[in-house]
Scaffold this active site. Structure first.
Site, PDB file in Angstrom:
ATOM      1  N   GLU A 174       0.824  -1.215   0.000  1.00  0.00           N
ATOM      2  CA  GLU A 174       0.000   0.000   0.000  1.00  0.00           C
ATOM      3  C   GLU A 174       0.859   1.265   0.000  1.00  0.00           C
ATOM      4  OE1 GLU A 174      -3.689   0.040   0.175  1.00  0.00           O
ATOM      5  OE2 GLU A 174      -3.434  -2.026  -0.499  1.00  0.00           O
ATOM      6  N   HIS A 250      -4.961   1.585   7.110  1.00  0.00           N
ATOM      7  CA  HIS A 250      -3.550   1.868   6.833  1.00  0.00           C
ATOM      8  C   HIS A 250      -2.905   2.365   8.124  1.00  0.00           C
ATOM      9  CE1 HIS A 250      -4.458   2.804   2.308  1.00  0.00           C
ATOM     10  NE2 HIS A 250      -3.940   1.601   2.413  1.00  0.00           N
ATOM     11  N   CYS A 371      -3.020  11.166   3.599  1.00  0.00           N
ATOM     12  CA  CYS A 371      -3.311  10.285   2.459  1.00  0.00           C
ATOM     13  C   CYS A 371      -3.074  11.002   1.144  1.00  0.00           C
ATOM     14  CB  CYS A 371      -4.776   9.856   2.471  1.00  0.00           C
ATOM     15  SG  CYS A 371      -5.216   8.775   3.817  1.00  0.00           S
TER      16      CYS A 371
END
Ligand SMILES: NCCC[C@H](NC(=O)CCC(=O)O)C(=O)O
EC number: 3.5.3.23
Length: 449
Positions: A174, A250, A371
């Site tokens: 990720e 995450h 993000c």
């Protein structure tokens, strides 16, 4: 200052919408089918970039992707002219069309993992685009991301670009959302911190019970090998699986680091004391004191962290050495989180200033300030080798706002994704954008791939 941490924020694409695509990301599933406002989303992101640029931070822009992804739809058997492909998918498989229409490349913390030159064996900055293979809509990002990164960081004397890891759950990757680097100065060797959700091959590690763990230990280890990192300057840690089950999909939803500081929740990692001890010891070996600012569960619960995105903040080093924390408005409107932040600023610790940004359009899909940005630590000569057209300036800010106003809709529902005009609008906009950002041909429609 000889070295910088530059932030490359994702410019929100024209198809930004809420399709509920990310099981385990509570904002995404909770806002499924709410109408979006792509124009506002892009403007909110640009406002953050401009504000940080104005404060003197190095700020760049990462371009959005072509959506709907017609090539992905063709691969799944939808045929005919491009418009026909979209129309057939809209009729026969609207969920697949929505997945192929997501503007998810905006969350550039997931674009790649980046290791600065001071950490790598060959002294270059290394990039590995994330395969994002846990979610179909994100698994289609890495090829275009790789081309865009090469166009932004073209000089092979300074920059090394790897392909994404094998697109398979064992190597689920990720990107930088699960990676933090600690150091004293950005151009000095540091300690790279990789946080994984589960081990794919070794079943002794705990696993979440409900939601998926997207990043594997094996993926993190592969990146460390590819980037030529030295084992004495790498730490691997497992994210607490209970927090994944509470919506921490995450690591950057539960912790954030910069320079020698880690800002994190009490319940971030398995065996947390050992993890902090290893970070501290490995940094001490470099002559750097590690500072962990731990937020207790009684001050901010995991649920409040997920709701407010307190840890999805940016920690930015100011000239005086203190840290500015950039948080989303949701931190301001969550009373206990705001109270905690006030106390944090007064505590005499490393973080002494807060700035709040309205990023609601992105937040409704589970994407906060952290993000939206990919960090790249660069020295002077590396910074000079970055494609200058992607770096934020007053002129670029004005140009991009004008570009957004010209091309973006102010309302998009999931039904609108089948509108064949949307594909044309997106391609026209992106063709112009590649000229503004001088990226060359990076999109499938430009490459005829
Ligand atoms: N780093 C933040 C990533 C957020 C992203 N959300 C999404 O893809 C939601 C898209 C949607 O549901 O329409 C994700 O979960 O990977």
């Amino acid at each position: 200052m000889n070295a910088f941490e530059a932030n490359f924020d994702g410019l929100v694409g024209p198809t930004h919408n809420y399709a509920g695509l990310s099981y385990g990301n509570v904002a995404s599933t909770g806002n499924q089918n709410v109408a979006s406002n792509p124009r506002e989303a892009a403007r909110q992101g640009l406002a953050k970039m401009k504000a940080l640029h104005d404060l003197g931070f190095k700020q760049g822009v990462l371009a959005p992707h072509e959506r709907p992804d017609v090539a992905a739809l063709r691969q799944l058997g939808f045929s005919g002219g491009d418009g026909e492909v979209v129309a057939k998918a809209a009729r026969q498989a609207p969920a697949i069309l929505a997945a192929c229409s997501s503007a998810s490349p905006m969350w550039t913390a997931n674009a790649a993992t980046v290791s600065p030159a001071a950490d790598t064996a060959d002294g270059r900055v290394h990039f590995t685009p994330a395969n994002l293979n846990n979610k179909f809509h994100r698994s289609i990002e890495h090829a275009t991301t790789g081309r865009i990164l090469r166009a932004m960081f073209p000089d092979e004397r300074h920059f090394a670009h790897h392909p994404a890891l094998p697109a398979q759950m064992h190597f689920g990757d990720e990107g930088a959302a699960n990676h933090t680097r600690f150091c004293q100065e950005y151009d000095q060797p540091g300690v790279e911190f990789f946080v994984f959700g589960q081990a794919a091959f070794d079943t002794r590690y705990p696993r979440p019970a409900k939601f998926p763990a997207r990043q594997t230990l094996e993926a993190s280890e592969a990146i460390a090998r590819l980037h030529g990192l030295s084992p004495e300057r790498v730490v691997f840690a497992q994210q607490d699986p209970d927090t994944i089950d509470q919506g921490v999909f995450h690591n950057d939803v539960i912790s954030v680091g910069n320079r020698n500081v880690l800002f994190h929740h009490q319940q971030s990692f398995v065996d947390q004391a050992r993890v902090l001890g290893e970070l501290s010891a490995k940094l001490a070996a470099l002559g750097t004191e590690f500072v962990a600012v731990q937020v207790p569960e009684e001050a901010v619960s995991v649920e409040e962290a997920v709701k407010s995105y307190l840890f999805n903040s940016q920690l930015l080093s100011k000239p005086d050495g203190k840290l500015l924390i950039v948080v989303p408005e949701e931190c301001h409107t969550t009373p206990r989180v705001w109270a905690y932040l006030q106390q944090l600023l007064q505590s005499g610790g490393p973080i002494d200033e807060v700035r709040v940004f309205d990023l609601k359009q992105s937040m409704r899909n589970g994407g906060g300030p952290a993000c939206l940005r990919l960090r790249v630590a660069l020295n002077q000569s590396e910074l000079a080798a970055v494609n200058p057209a992607v770096m934020m300036s007053d002129a670029l800010f004005a140009t991009l706002n004008g570009w957004v106003d010209k091309h973006y809709r102010d309302r998009l529902s999931t039904e609108d994704l089948g509108d064949p005009r949307l594909l044309d609008e997106c391609r026209t906009a992106l063709d112009e954008l590649t000229q503004i950002l001088r990226l060359g041909s990076v999109y499938p429609f430009q490459l005829a791939v």
